[in-house]
Design a protein around this motif. Sequence first.
Motif, PDB file in Angstrom:
ATOM      1  N   SER A  85      29.647   1.874  42.817  1.00  0.00           N
ATOM      2  CA  SER A  85      30.304   1.645  41.872  1.00  0.00           C
ATOM      3  C   SER A  85      29.473   0.483  41.199  1.00  0.00           C
ATOM      4  N   ALA A  86      29.588   0.389  39.789  1.00  0.00           N
ATOM      5  CA  ALA A  86      28.858  -0.652  39.220  1.00  0.00           C
ATOM      6  C   ALA A  86      29.712  -1.135  37.583  1.00  0.00           C
ATOM      7  N   ALA A  87      29.597  -2.183  37.445  1.00  0.00           N
ATOM      8  CA  ALA A  87      30.159  -2.686  36.243  1.00  0.00           C
ATOM      9  C   ALA A  87      29.538  -2.704  34.985  1.00  0.00           C
ATOM     10  N   ASP A  88      28.259  -2.357  34.940  1.00  0.00           N
ATOM     11  CA  ASP A  88      27.479  -2.083  33.634  1.00  0.00           C
ATOM     12  C   ASP A  88      26.354  -0.869  33.664  1.00  0.00           C
ATOM     13  N   GLY A  89      25.714  -0.844  32.777  1.00  0.00           N
ATOM     14  CA  GLY A  89      24.828   0.459  32.776  1.00  0.00           C
ATOM     15  C   GLY A  89      23.662   0.121  33.789  1.00  0.00           C
ATOM     16  N   GLN A  90      23.163  -1.049  33.518  1.00  0.00           N
ATOM     17  CA  GLN A  90      22.052  -1.473  34.544  1.00  0.00           C
ATOM     18  C   GLN A  90      22.423  -1.635  35.833  1.00  0.00           C
ATOM     19  N   GLN A  91      23.571  -1.867  36.345  1.00  0.00           N
ATOM     20  CA  GLN A  91      23.956  -1.757  37.828  1.00  0.00           C
ATOM     21  C   GLN A  91      24.105  -0.368  37.868  1.00  0.00           C
ATOM     22  N   ALA A  92      24.643   0.504  36.981  1.00  0.00           N
ATOM     23  CA  ALA A  92      24.842   2.039  37.261  1.00  0.00           C
ATOM     24  C   ALA A  92      23.409   2.631  37.672  1.00  0.00           C
ATOM     25  N   LEU A  93      22.416   2.206  36.799  1.00  0.00           N
ATOM     26  CA  LEU A  93      20.913   3.013  37.282  1.00  0.00           C
ATOM     27  C   LEU A  93      20.690   2.542  38.548  1.00  0.00           C
ATOM     28  N   ALA A  94      20.921   1.130  38.894  1.00  0.00           N
ATOM     29  CA  ALA A  94      20.594   0.646  40.235  1.00  0.00           C
ATOM     30  C   ALA A  94      21.092   1.498  41.304  1.00  0.00           C
ATOM     31  N   GLN A  95      22.369   1.707  41.126  1.00  0.00           N
ATOM     32  CA  GLN A  95      23.086   2.286  42.082  1.00  0.00           C
ATOM     33  C   GLN A  95      22.624   3.823  42.496  1.00  0.00           C
ATOM     34  N   VAL A  96      22.250   4.511  41.244  1.00  0.00           N
ATOM     35  CA  VAL A  96      21.783   5.761  41.255  1.00  0.00           C
ATOM     36  C   VAL A  96      20.444   5.852  41.892  1.00  0.00           C
ATOM     37  N   ARG A  97      19.757   4.780  41.765  1.00  0.00           N
ATOM     38  CA  ARG A  97      18.584   4.740  42.391  1.00  0.00           C
ATOM     39  C   ARG A  97      18.507   4.548  43.983  1.00  0.00           C
ATOM     40  N   GLN A  98      19.522   3.935  44.060  1.00  0.00           N
ATOM     41  CA  GLN A  98      19.750   3.718  45.563  1.00  0.00           C
ATOM     42  C   GLN A  98      20.614   4.769  46.623  1.00  0.00           C
ATOM     43  N   HIS A  99      21.452   5.438  45.793  1.00  0.00           N
ATOM     44  CA  HIS A  99      22.189   6.399  46.540  1.00  0.00           C
ATOM     45  C   HIS A  99      21.933   8.044  46.336  1.00  0.00           C
ATOM     46  N   ARG A 100      21.194   8.246  44.917  1.00  0.00           N
ATOM     47  CA  ARG A 100      21.066   9.524  44.582  1.00  0.00           C
ATOM     48  C   ARG A 100      21.982  10.434  44.811  1.00  0.00           C
ATOM     49  N   PRO A 101      23.304  10.052  43.983  1.00  0.00           N
ATOM     50  CA  PRO A 101      24.350  10.771  43.703  1.00  0.00           C
ATOM     51  C   PRO A 101      24.272  12.347  43.162  1.00  0.00           C
ATOM     52  N   ASP A 102      25.300  13.051  43.137  1.00  0.00           N
ATOM     53  CA  ASP A 102      25.180  14.365  42.683  1.00  0.00           C
ATOM     54  C   ASP A 102      25.634  14.091  41.024  1.00  0.00           C
ATOM     55  N   ALA A 103      26.563  13.105  40.882  1.00  0.00           N
ATOM     56  CA  ALA A 103      26.988  12.816  39.508  1.00  0.00           C
ATOM     57  C   ALA A 103      27.476  11.358  39.371  1.00  0.00           C
ATOM     58  N   VAL A 104      27.520  11.050  38.263  1.00  0.00           N
ATOM     59  CA  VAL A 104      28.011   9.619  37.512  1.00  0.00           C
ATOM     60  C   VAL A 104      28.990   9.635  36.682  1.00  0.00           C
ATOM     61  N   LEU A 105      30.128   9.005  37.083  1.00  0.00           N
ATOM     62  CA  LEU A 105      31.396   8.897  36.312  1.00  0.00           C
ATOM     63  C   LEU A 105      30.993   7.758  35.289  1.00  0.00           C
ATOM     64  N   LEU A 106      30.960   7.734  33.815  1.00  0.00           N
ATOM     65  CA  LEU A 106      30.373   6.533  33.355  1.00  0.00           C
ATOM     66  C   LEU A 106      31.486   6.301  32.117  1.00  0.00           C
TER      67      LEU A 106
END
Length: 223
Positions: free
Chosen positions: A39-60
């Motif tokens: 989970s992330a509190a802003d877009g920059q954190q969201a990008l970091a989370q995606v780089r780390q976890h490589r999810p299937d989807a992002v709820l943004l």
Amino acid sequence: MDETGRPPLRVVIADDQASVREGLVLMLGLLADIEVVGSAADGQQALAQVRQHRPDAVLLDLHMPVLDGTETTRRLAEEFPDVTVVILTTYADDASVIDTLQAGARAYITKDADRLDIARTLHSAASGLTVLDPRVQAALLTRAAAAPQPDRPRELPDGLTEREAEILTLVAQGMTNAEIARTLFLSGNTVKTHINRIFTKTGSRDRVAAIRYAQRHSLDGPV
């Protein structure tokens, strides 16, 4: 595994409101077919989370600090084209819809959707479908109805349909298949099928030949 034996959809959730974000994490985490991996509190954190976890989807969320939903979507589409972006927001205005969908979002739903609707949207979007909240669809239809009609020849050459002429124009303007798909809200496979038909009808061997054809028939101007 869910009841069908498929692995759960791995999801990152991004929303700047802690109560909303934590509620979504808890709510979706209870579903067998969803696994919240970050989970992330802003877009920059969201990008970091995606780089780390490589999810299937992002709820943004759409309106966030540091990087808003539109810019985050654009960067996700560039860096992680296989990650599906679903916009979840309070806003259903047409400008936001156009911006985020053109940036690469696959679905756009509002925050009054229940958890099953959200889960279904995530799965549908991840499978390649474009999913829009009914109010979002209404906004798009209103915008389309108000838009001026493009200048086109009354009779298109070589049996081209209006959609094929529209796609040919975008090809002539240098757009890739992915960019055309985002602009016209089509799947990549649908765009590819149209382009193959365009090549056949116009006798074009490749995109260069198709562009020359478009220029000869004045189909290279604004769509």
